[in-house]
Design an enzyme around this catalytic site. Sequence first.
Site: not given
Ligand code: EPU
Length: 343
Positions: A171, A246, A336
């Site tokens: 980011r 996010s 973010e």
């Molecule tokens: N998780 C939870 N609870 C939740 C959400 C997530 O426990 O409510 C845990 C789970 O273990 C899950 C892990 O977090 O497996 C990762 O969650 P997810 O794959 O949904 O991704 P994220 O880390 O929440 C990041 C990016 C997203 C991107 C996704 C998929 C950032 C800040 N966010 O989210 O980007 O779409 O990965 O690659 O890095 C954005 O930047 O606006 C955004 C949506």
Amino acid sequence: MKIRENIAIAELTTMRLGGAARYVIDIEEDKDLAEAYKFAREQNLPTYILGGGSNVIGRDGGFNGAVLVNKLRGIYVIDSDEQSIRLCAKSGELLDDLVEYSVKLWNGESYGYSGIEALSKIPGTVGAMPVQNVGAYGQETKQVLHAVCVYDYQDNCFKHMMADELDLGYRHSVFNSGDGVGRYFISSVTLELNKTWLQPPFYTSLQTYLDEREITNFTPQVIRDAVAEIRASKLPNPAKEASAGSFFKNVYLDEAKAAEAAAKGIPVWEGGKIPSGWLIENAGLKGKEFYGMRVSDKAALVLINDHAASYADLAKARQAVIDAVEAKFGYRLEQEPMELGDA
Ligand code: EPU
């Protein structure tokens, strides 16, 4: 070049908060850039560049300056060989339209080039890609970006910058840090995409989706469709619920700290990443509402503006989430999205 006066930042951004911007200028062609910056400079006003407004939060005091709204359009094939293709996309194109274009392009043997298919359905414009090294589901801009063409506000000219000059990280880039903030208007990006399909192992949730459906044909279109469905089931649709995707960054730890966290039963991913969504959920905040802002019950990393009256409400809600996570786990979450305007 179209200039509008006194437009609420809330109308230009998907979080739908923020006071009035003094001027809003639509940038429809490259030649509008010099003119827009001249206009701002003559009145001694700051400028701010907006794409789709999906990762920017407006502050209550509004913006006494000129918001330049990126409406530059066009996608061109500029080079190709047996294996790869170079696409140049104007920065005001929707990122998802570019992905659609790339997965439908004939590659001489089949349809589709690989490289950005996992970036499907991300709201926002192509110009955001290099600014925050946009990434999702295992792909990130850094892996495919070749170069960008920018208008440099300091030197008043267009410049070509190679990807390795942009300090791309999680980011992060020269465009959102240090002296580079506000200096460059990205006019176009050049991406290098490949004929070779993505191969497993995939990003965890994508892998689960594909396994459950016994999908083994990983064409760019198949991956695009899978990611689109995963996103639709987890992330709010900005047209229906006001959010900025996010709201917090994930936490990245060095090796020693990561081992400590893992020993406590906190999930630690590759590269020392702790998913902040997990921290928020396990601090018991999923679905909770603070000052009109709701922690999404599908993806805890997302804050939804249900009926927050102002940025001040959002700031209080943000603090409540940060404090609760810190009290429980000892990590301080960081916001973010970027911000625009005076508090
Ligand atoms: N998780 C939870 N609870 C939740 C959400 C997530 O426990 O409510 C845990 C789970 O273990 C899950 C892990 O977090 O497996 C990762 O969650 P997810 O794959 O949904 O991704 P994220 O880390 O929440 C990041 C990016 C997203 C991107 C996704 C998929 C950032 C800040 N966010 O989210 O980007 O779409 O990965 O690659 O890095 C954005 O930047 O606006 C955004 C949506």
